[in-house]
Design an enzyme around this catalytic site. Structure first.
Site, PDB file in Angstrom:
ATOM      1  N   GLY A 316       7.824   4.378  -3.161  1.00  0.00           N
ATOM      2  CA  GLY A 316       7.410   4.469  -4.919  1.00  0.00           C
ATOM      3  C   GLY A 316       6.310   2.998  -5.130  1.00  0.00           C
ATOM      4  N   ASP A 317       6.549   1.933  -3.711  1.00  0.00           N
ATOM      5  CA  ASP A 317       5.673   1.314  -3.360  1.00  0.00           C
ATOM      6  C   ASP A 317       5.304   1.153  -1.878  1.00  0.00           C
ATOM      7  OD1 ASP A 317       4.848  -2.210  -3.270  1.00  0.00           O
ATOM      8  OD2 ASP A 317       6.368  -2.015  -4.734  1.00  0.00           O
ATOM      9  N   ASP A 318       5.164   0.202  -1.262  1.00  0.00           N
ATOM     10  CA  ASP A 318       4.390  -0.243   0.119  1.00  0.00           C
ATOM     11  C   ASP A 318       5.593   1.249   0.841  1.00  0.00           C
ATOM     12  OD1 ASP A 318       2.694  -1.065  -0.333  1.00  0.00           O
ATOM     13  OD2 ASP A 318       3.477  -3.189   0.351  1.00  0.00           O
TER      14      ASP A 318
END
Length: 517
Positions: A316-318
């Site tokens: 959900g991000d990096d």
């Protein structure tokens, strides 16, 4: 080929080696154990299984091109002794794998009892628990079908511990698994831990994250109110209370830690976070944290000699975020992240592989090769804000598929007193890459057009992006069937230069053999 590394258990040896810049696509590596051919691969890692405990093997890796041997590496390595298992479901622990019984005390007792040469063993089942503290010279083994399931209740992760999040040292809720005690002035206080087995480590996810944020918002309401307009420097209204969240696995002041052959998912924030640590390896794992805010995958933070390979990310991000603290604290502590190796990985959803934005202590010597980031939002990204200070240098990326390469300033997460000067991004090389010019739009789960290369340095020539090599870069021109639709999703609201290269405040950019499809 450079330096053969070996990671052993009682019945396996995983070998890996660094890919040289001269290596060509199509090289075949043949793996031998005691002169017997075990297998072959085009990758730079291989897992040898079915070995005997406490036996020394001679491992040879030979590189072939057009059926001719061109290089070789060898090493003698002994498998580990067979460990005594501490079964958490047996007396005196009696943990219950029914997914509803909270097992924190029983599991912590088993961990505390685990001696050198022993392993805490989880048979098939769902073991609900709060935060657990691991210690030196132990192993955690989750068998296939075993799930270590983190509770969704914040009180199950108390008392808080000293940790670091988004560049600041602070009191945070415990993570699901906690290794070491944070102290930026101290050495390593937790060493030689293996976490493995074929099972799953699952956090409390969005539900736990939201419960912690709301609890912290109430606790910090006076502080937040006192900031007034200063709160605009933060990413959003959840940033300040959200920094107290734990992670899935928190590794602080540790050395010689390996995480292998597991599925990791749904930490309440970042998933695997190593701080002030050394010689951390994660291999042959899969990770899932889609739709979790700050759901980073693997975050080395002011740490050294960290290696990631043969892993798959859906985050959900990096998927990877390399960090070293945030201004002004990161500048003062001044512990860089160095000697990072990432290879043979795939991103199936997520932002991509990033350096920053918290990089105030500096980042040096990062090598990434043989990775597929094509279904990511940013591909390869080096980022900071003008206030960060610090540096990123000696980053080398090769044989990677990605939507784009970004080296630039970002406007978010910009609280804190600024450093005396902007960051310096220099000595970067990108070689033998395919840039698709189509990046992931997370909300719609579709690919949209983008510029394949954007380098934007900071104000003042001393802080321009400096000394960059682009060699053998194949750029795919994006297919834009609906220009208005593409414009609505594009980062800056324009369609100028779809498939193009943007260079601003740069110097010493060396280009060789860029092709466009």
């Amino acid at each position: 080929m450079q330096k053969l590394e070996c990671l052993q258990t009682e019945d396996s040896i995983t070998v890996y080696w660094e890919k040289t810049e001269e290596a060509q696509k199509g090289n075949i590596y043949k793996i031998y154990a005691d002169n017997d051919l075990i297998g072959e691969t085009e990758k730079t890692d291989y897992n040898i299984t079915g070995l005997s405990p406490e036996k020394e093997y001679q491992i040879d890796v030979k590189c072939y091109r057009n059926e001719s041997e061109i290089a070789s590496l060898q090493k003698r390595i002994c498998t580990l002794s067979k460990r005594k298992r501490i079964d958490v479901t047996r007396a005196p622990y009696n943990a219950v794998g029914d997914g509803t019984t909270i097992n924190t005390k029983a599991l912590q007792m088993a961990i505390d009892d685990c001696q050198k040469g022993e392993t805490v063993y989880f048979p098939k089942g769902i073991y609900l628990t709060g935060g657990l503290k691991l210690h030196s010279d132990m192993e955690l083994f989750l068998d296939e079908g075993a799930i270590l399931q983190g509770s969704q209740e914040p009180q199950d992760y108390l008392p808080k511990i000293h940790s670091r999040f988004e560049g600041y040292e602070m009191e945070c809720y415990q993570s699901l698994l906690n290794l070491g005690d944070l102290d930026h002035d101290d050495g390593y206080n937790c060493v030689n831990v293996i976490i493995r087995g074929g099972g799953t480590i699952s956090g409390g996810g969005k539900t736990l994250a939201r419960a912690i944020i709301e609890s912290e918002r109430e606790r910090l309401k006076e502080k937040i109110a006192a900031l007034g307009d200063g709160v605009k420097e933060y990413e959003n209204n959840d940033t300040i209370p959200g920094r107290a969240r734990g992670r899935l696995i928190n590794i602080s002041n540790c050395q010689n830690i390996r995480i292998t052959n597991l599925h990791l998912e749904n930490g309440p924030a970042w998933n695997v976070h190593m701080i002030y640590s050394d010689s951390i390896v994660m291999d042959n794992c899969s990770m899932f944290s889609r739709e979790i805010w700050n759901g980073d995958g693997w975050d080395p933070d002011s740490s050294t000699n960290c290696t990631l390979f043969a892993c798959v990310f859906d985050t959900g991000d990096d998927s990877v975020a390399i960090k070293s603290g945030k201004n002004p604290e990161g500048n003062i502590i001044n512990r860089p992240t160095e000697h990072i190796r990432i290879f043979d990985c795939e991103i199936r959803f997520g932002h991509g592989m990033a350096i920053g934005s918290e990089m105030s202590g500096g980042v040096r010597d990062v090598r990434i090769w043989d990775c597929d980031l094509s279904y990511s939002a940013y591909g390869i990204q080096i980022k900071g804000t003008p206030k960060r200070g610090g540096y990123v240098q000696d980053v080398h990326v090769s044989d990677v598929i990605a939507p784009r390469i970004l080296v630039l300033s970002v406007p978010y997460n910009d609280d804190g007193i600024g450093a005396a000067h902007p960051p310096k991004f220099s000595n970067l090389s990108f070689k033998n890459m395919v840039l698709t010019s189509m990046n992931l739009h997370e909300m719609e789960n579709i690919l949209v057009p983008c510029n394949p290369i954007e380098f934007r340095g900071f104000e003042g020539e001393d802080y321009y992006v400096d000394n960059v090599s682009l060699e053998n870069i194949h750029i795919k021109q994006p297919i834009v069937e609906d220009l208005n639709f593409a414009k609505s999703w594009y980062d800056d609201g324009s369609t100028d230069g779809f498939g193009g290269i943007i260079l601003k405040r740069c110097k010493n950019i060396n280009v060789r053999n860029i092709s466009v499809e």
